[in-house]
Design a protein around this motif. Structure first.
Motif, mmCIF file in Angstrom:
data_model
loop_
_atom_site.group_PDB
_atom_site.id
_atom_site.type_symbol
_atom_site.label_atom_id
_atom_site.label_comp_id
_atom_site.label_asym_id
_atom_site.label_seq_id
_atom_site.Cartn_x
_atom_site.Cartn_y
_atom_site.Cartn_z
ATOM 1 N N PRO A 119 -0.711 24.921 67.339
ATOM 2 C CA PRO A 119 0.218 25.042 68.269
ATOM 3 C C PRO A 119 1.529 24.396 68.143
ATOM 4 O O PRO A 119 2.433 25.204 68.490
ATOM 5 C CB PRO A 119 -0.466 24.410 69.620
ATOM 6 N N GLU A 120 1.668 23.265 67.607
ATOM 7 C CA GLU A 120 2.765 22.468 67.377
ATOM 8 C C GLU A 120 3.755 23.560 66.426
ATOM 9 O O GLU A 120 4.868 23.589 66.627
ATOM 10 C CB GLU A 120 2.626 21.297 66.511
ATOM 11 N N LEU A 121 3.308 24.107 65.286
ATOM 12 C CA LEU A 121 3.953 24.882 64.473
ATOM 13 C C LEU A 121 4.229 26.494 64.942
ATOM 14 O O LEU A 121 5.453 26.797 65.116
ATOM 15 C CB LEU A 121 3.120 25.285 63.111
ATOM 16 N N ALA A 122 3.261 26.783 65.719
ATOM 17 C CA ALA A 122 3.590 28.262 66.487
ATOM 18 C C ALA A 122 4.577 28.110 67.478
ATOM 19 O O ALA A 122 5.190 29.158 67.695
ATOM 20 C CB ALA A 122 2.131 28.900 66.801
ATOM 21 N N TYR A 123 4.315 27.114 68.156
ATOM 22 C CA TYR A 123 5.390 26.955 69.506
ATOM 23 C C TYR A 123 6.868 26.832 68.962
ATOM 24 O O TYR A 123 7.750 27.288 69.687
ATOM 25 C CB TYR A 123 4.911 25.661 70.321
ATOM 26 N N GLU A 124 7.236 26.506 67.885
ATOM 27 C CA GLU A 124 8.473 26.625 67.308
ATOM 28 C C GLU A 124 9.269 28.144 67.516
ATOM 29 O O GLU A 124 10.428 27.877 67.892
ATOM 30 C CB GLU A 124 8.339 26.231 65.880
ATOM 31 N N SER A 125 8.631 28.798 67.449
ATOM 32 C CA SER A 125 9.066 30.335 67.766
ATOM 33 C C SER A 125 9.453 30.629 69.222
ATOM 34 O O SER A 125 10.252 31.259 69.600
ATOM 35 C CB SER A 125 8.262 31.593 67.215
ATOM 36 N N VAL A 126 8.627 29.922 70.091
ATOM 37 C CA VAL A 126 8.833 30.107 71.658
ATOM 38 C C VAL A 126 10.235 29.100 71.693
ATOM 39 O O VAL A 126 11.166 29.637 72.614
ATOM 40 C CB VAL A 126 7.774 29.438 72.334
ATOM 41 N N ALA A 127 10.036 27.698 71.183
ATOM 42 C CA ALA A 127 11.221 26.712 71.529
ATOM 43 C C ALA A 127 12.500 27.118 70.886
ATOM 44 O O ALA A 127 13.659 27.099 71.650
ATOM 45 C CB ALA A 127 10.860 25.615 70.940
ATOM 46 N N ARG A 128 12.544 28.075 69.770
ATOM 47 C CA ARG A 128 13.969 28.684 69.524
ATOM 48 C C ARG A 128 14.565 29.694 70.595
ATOM 49 O O ARG A 128 15.556 29.961 70.621
ATOM 50 C CB ARG A 128 13.523 29.678 68.317
#
Length: 147
Positions: A112-121
């Protein structure tokens, strides 16, 4: 467009020119996560996509009230298109980035820490969206706090 992988992309509302050229870019399917009556929706989007030989699914998620049924419909569509080059979009990539994140983490077993980067962008989910994300992660026994 935000590339998630070589076969999965999210975005806000593509313009008519972009929608009309998706098959030339190798796309095979499109999932649209906003009501087609949204103010900046492209009229006839489903027909534009289908004329290119692509598959089209609309899940008209009300932005202020994403539901379990919306997520279930999204999971069904993602499973159907999992081996195809796919664009998931909404109006500004908030619905699309959030739903795609959940699918990647819960069903793709991505961190989740890595996948969430696309949301946080794109944004920082709050309110109903943060609740939906948190509830789905908890149901899947995934410890992650969206920020």
């Amino acid at each position: 467009m935000v590339p998630i992988s070589t076969r999965l992309f999210t975005s806000g509302q593509p313009d008519l020119e972009t929608l009309s050229s998706l098959s030339q870019q190798g796309f095979e399917a499109l999932i649209y996560l906003a009501p087609p009556t949204s103010s900046d929706a492209v009229p006839g989007e489903a027909e534009i996509i289908r004329r290119q030989g692509m598959e089209f699914v609309n899940i008209p998620i009300q932005f202020g009230n994403p539901t379990q049924a919306d997520f279930d419909a999204f999971v069904d569509a993602m499973n159907r298109f999992r081996n195809r080059k796919l664009l998931v979009h909404c109006q500004v990539n908030m619905r699309a980035s959030s739903m795609t994140f959940l699918y990647r983490v819960i069903f793709g077993h991505e961190k989740p820490e890595l996948a969430y980067e696309s949301v946080a962008r794109v944004w920082s989910p709050s309110g109903a969206w943060k609740r939906l994300i948190t509830e789905q992660l908890q149901k899947a026994n995934i410890a992650f706090e969206p920020y």
